[in-house]
Design a protein around this motif. Sequence first.
Motif, PDB file in Angstrom:
ATOM      1  N   LEU A  18       0.723  -1.190   0.067  1.00  0.00           N
ATOM      2  CA  LEU A  18      -0.036  -0.028   0.024  1.00  0.00           C
ATOM      3  C   LEU A  18       0.873   1.302   0.020  1.00  0.00           C
ATOM      4  O   LEU A  18       0.495   2.199  -0.583  1.00  0.00           O
ATOM      5  N   CYS A  19       1.828   1.197   0.766  1.00  0.00           N
ATOM      6  CA  CYS A  19       2.901   2.429   0.780  1.00  0.00           C
ATOM      7  C   CYS A  19       3.447   2.558  -0.736  1.00  0.00           C
ATOM      8  O   CYS A  19       3.495   3.803  -1.084  1.00  0.00           O
ATOM      9  N   GLY A  20       3.597   1.627  -1.622  1.00  0.00           N
ATOM     10  CA  GLY A  20       3.947   1.502  -3.007  1.00  0.00           C
ATOM     11  C   GLY A  20       3.238   2.461  -3.962  1.00  0.00           C
ATOM     12  O   GLY A  20       3.203   3.323  -4.413  1.00  0.00           O
ATOM     13  N   VAL A  21       1.650   2.026  -3.609  1.00  0.00           N
ATOM     14  CA  VAL A  21       0.572   2.592  -4.200  1.00  0.00           C
ATOM     15  C   VAL A  21       0.625   4.003  -3.942  1.00  0.00           C
ATOM     16  O   VAL A  21       0.547   5.027  -4.684  1.00  0.00           O
ATOM     17  N   ALA A  22       0.631   4.387  -2.482  1.00  0.00           N
ATOM     18  CA  ALA A  22       0.519   5.813  -2.030  1.00  0.00           C
ATOM     19  C   ALA A  22       1.778   6.704  -2.691  1.00  0.00           C
ATOM     20  O   ALA A  22       1.545   7.732  -3.049  1.00  0.00           O
ATOM     21  N   GLU A  23       2.829   6.002  -2.643  1.00  0.00           N
ATOM     22  CA  GLU A  23       3.926   7.001  -3.192  1.00  0.00           C
ATOM     23  C   GLU A  23       3.775   7.015  -4.792  1.00  0.00           C
ATOM     24  O   GLU A  23       4.065   8.247  -5.246  1.00  0.00           O
ATOM     25  N   LEU A  24       3.338   6.350  -5.539  1.00  0.00           N
ATOM     26  CA  LEU A  24       2.948   6.486  -7.020  1.00  0.00           C
ATOM     27  C   LEU A  24       1.761   7.572  -7.092  1.00  0.00           C
ATOM     28  O   LEU A  24       1.863   8.579  -7.932  1.00  0.00           O
ATOM     29  N   MET A  25       0.912   7.623  -6.246  1.00  0.00           N
ATOM     30  CA  MET A  25      -0.094   8.462  -6.157  1.00  0.00           C
ATOM     31  C   MET A  25       0.414   9.873  -5.828  1.00  0.00           C
ATOM     32  O   MET A  25      -0.112  11.055  -5.956  1.00  0.00           O
ATOM     33  N   ARG A  26       1.590  10.061  -5.260  1.00  0.00           N
ATOM     34  CA  ARG A  26       2.474  11.381  -4.637  1.00  0.00           C
ATOM     35  C   ARG A  26       2.948  11.827  -6.138  1.00  0.00           C
ATOM     36  O   ARG A  26       3.764  13.104  -5.777  1.00  0.00           O
ATOM     37  N   GLY A  27       3.180  11.255  -6.979  1.00  0.00           N
ATOM     38  CA  GLY A  27       3.937  11.490  -8.256  1.00  0.00           C
ATOM     39  C   GLY A  27       3.466  12.941  -8.761  1.00  0.00           C
ATOM     40  O   GLY A  27       2.392  13.234  -8.496  1.00  0.00           O
ATOM     41  N   GLN A  28       4.554  13.593  -9.418  1.00  0.00           N
ATOM     42  CA  GLN A  28       4.037  14.963  -9.846  1.00  0.00           C
ATOM     43  C   GLN A  28       4.354  15.305 -11.237  1.00  0.00           C
ATOM     44  O   GLN A  28       5.277  14.406 -11.647  1.00  0.00           O
ATOM     45  N   GLY A  29       4.063  16.101 -11.940  1.00  0.00           N
ATOM     46  CA  GLY A  29       4.335  16.557 -13.305  1.00  0.00           C
ATOM     47  C   GLY A  29       4.058  15.212 -14.140  1.00  0.00           C
ATOM     48  O   GLY A  29       2.868  14.958 -14.297  1.00  0.00           O
ATOM     49  N   ASP A  30       5.161  14.851 -14.847  1.00  0.00           N
ATOM     50  CA  ASP A  30       4.856  13.735 -15.837  1.00  0.00           C
ATOM     51  C   ASP A  30       4.749  12.422 -15.162  1.00  0.00           C
ATOM     52  O   ASP A  30       4.307  11.329 -15.743  1.00  0.00           O
ATOM     53  N   ARG A  31       4.903  12.383 -13.886  1.00  0.00           N
ATOM     54  CA  ARG A  31       4.754  10.984 -13.190  1.00  0.00           C
ATOM     55  C   ARG A  31       3.495  11.048 -12.178  1.00  0.00           C
ATOM     56  O   ARG A  31       3.349  10.250 -11.569  1.00  0.00           O
ATOM     57  N   ALA A  32       2.641  12.061 -12.351  1.00  0.00           N
ATOM     58  CA  ALA A  32       1.446  12.129 -11.697  1.00  0.00           C
ATOM     59  C   ALA A  32       0.400  11.199 -12.310  1.00  0.00           C
ATOM     60  O   ALA A  32       0.563  10.787 -13.639  1.00  0.00           O
ATOM     61  N   VAL A  33      -0.386  10.607 -11.434  1.00  0.00           N
ATOM     62  CA  VAL A  33      -1.262   9.641 -11.910  1.00  0.00           C
ATOM     63  C   VAL A  33      -2.369  10.414 -12.843  1.00  0.00           C
ATOM     64  O   VAL A  33      -2.867  11.236 -12.542  1.00  0.00           O
ATOM     65  N   ASP A  34      -2.633   9.679 -13.927  1.00  0.00           N
ATOM     66  CA  ASP A  34      -3.837  10.221 -14.972  1.00  0.00           C
ATOM     67  C   ASP A  34      -5.010   9.406 -14.687  1.00  0.00           C
ATOM     68  O   ASP A  34      -5.309   8.294 -14.933  1.00  0.00           O
ATOM     69  N   TRP A  35      -5.638   9.938 -13.560  1.00  0.00           N
ATOM     70  CA  TRP A  35      -6.735   9.204 -12.953  1.00  0.00           C
ATOM     71  C   TRP A  35      -7.931   8.917 -13.837  1.00  0.00           C
ATOM     72  O   TRP A  35      -8.571   7.944 -13.835  1.00  0.00           O
ATOM     73  N   GLU A  36      -8.137   9.925 -15.320  1.00  0.00           N
ATOM     74  CA  GLU A  36      -9.115   9.540 -16.097  1.00  0.00           C
ATOM     75  C   GLU A  36      -8.904   8.169 -16.786  1.00  0.00           C
ATOM     76  O   GLU A  36      -9.401   7.347 -17.193  1.00  0.00           O
ATOM     77  N   ARG A  37      -7.534   8.146 -17.068  1.00  0.00           N
ATOM     78  CA  ARG A  37      -6.866   7.068 -17.716  1.00  0.00           C
ATOM     79  C   ARG A  37      -7.159   5.576 -16.618  1.00  0.00           C
ATOM     80  O   ARG A  37      -7.199   4.540 -17.203  1.00  0.00           O
ATOM     81  N   ALA A  38      -6.691   5.833 -15.595  1.00  0.00           N
ATOM     82  CA  ALA A  38      -6.437   4.644 -14.714  1.00  0.00           C
ATOM     83  C   ALA A  38      -7.987   4.330 -14.502  1.00  0.00           C
ATOM     84  O   ALA A  38      -8.218   3.081 -14.475  1.00  0.00           O
ATOM     85  N   LEU A  39      -8.722   5.197 -14.186  1.00  0.00           N
ATOM     86  CA  LEU A  39     -10.233   4.532 -14.215  1.00  0.00           C
ATOM     87  C   LEU A  39     -10.697   3.746 -15.558  1.00  0.00           C
ATOM     88  O   LEU A  39     -11.450   3.067 -15.293  1.00  0.00           O
ATOM     89  N   SER A  40     -10.567   4.316 -16.447  1.00  0.00           N
ATOM     90  CA  SER A  40     -10.878   3.900 -17.682  1.00  0.00           C
ATOM     91  C   SER A  40     -10.228   2.580 -17.930  1.00  0.00           C
ATOM     92  O   SER A  40     -10.899   1.494 -18.319  1.00  0.00           O
ATOM     93  N   ASP A  41      -9.094   2.359 -17.737  1.00  0.00           N
ATOM     94  CA  ASP A  41      -8.320   1.029 -17.772  1.00  0.00           C
ATOM     95  C   ASP A  41      -8.723   0.211 -16.861  1.00  0.00           C
ATOM     96  O   ASP A  41      -9.091  -1.024 -17.236  1.00  0.00           O
ATOM     97  N   ALA A  42      -9.239   0.671 -15.569  1.00  0.00           N
ATOM     98  CA  ALA A  42      -9.698  -0.429 -14.699  1.00  0.00           C
ATOM     99  C   ALA A  42     -10.999  -0.791 -15.043  1.00  0.00           C
ATOM    100  O   ALA A  42     -11.352  -2.151 -14.713  1.00  0.00           O
ATOM    101  N   ARG A  43     -11.851   0.089 -15.663  1.00  0.00           N
ATOM    102  CA  ARG A  43     -13.196  -0.340 -15.995  1.00  0.00           C
ATOM    103  C   ARG A  43     -13.209  -1.489 -16.922  1.00  0.00           C
ATOM    104  O   ARG A  43     -13.674  -2.612 -17.387  1.00  0.00           O
TER     105      ARG A  43
END
Length: 76
Positions: A18-43
Amino acid sequence: LILCVHGCKHRWDRLEWLCGVAELMRGQGDRAVDWERALSDARRYRCERMLLLSALLAHDLLEAPVPDGVLARARA
């Protein structure tokens, strides 16, 4: 997405996952989570609930930044 699925499949047996997931969510700039794409892929891969649960846990337990809309969906 893969980390979220893995953690959920193993019932988040290790906090470090879970710490690994949280650290990825803290990414900034080009390393930020693209939530729209993540949700689309998850669906598309039928693991949206796993992504939402992971986001909620990372936010609530480790203060990971998660958009309000994603949190609302996770809590619904």
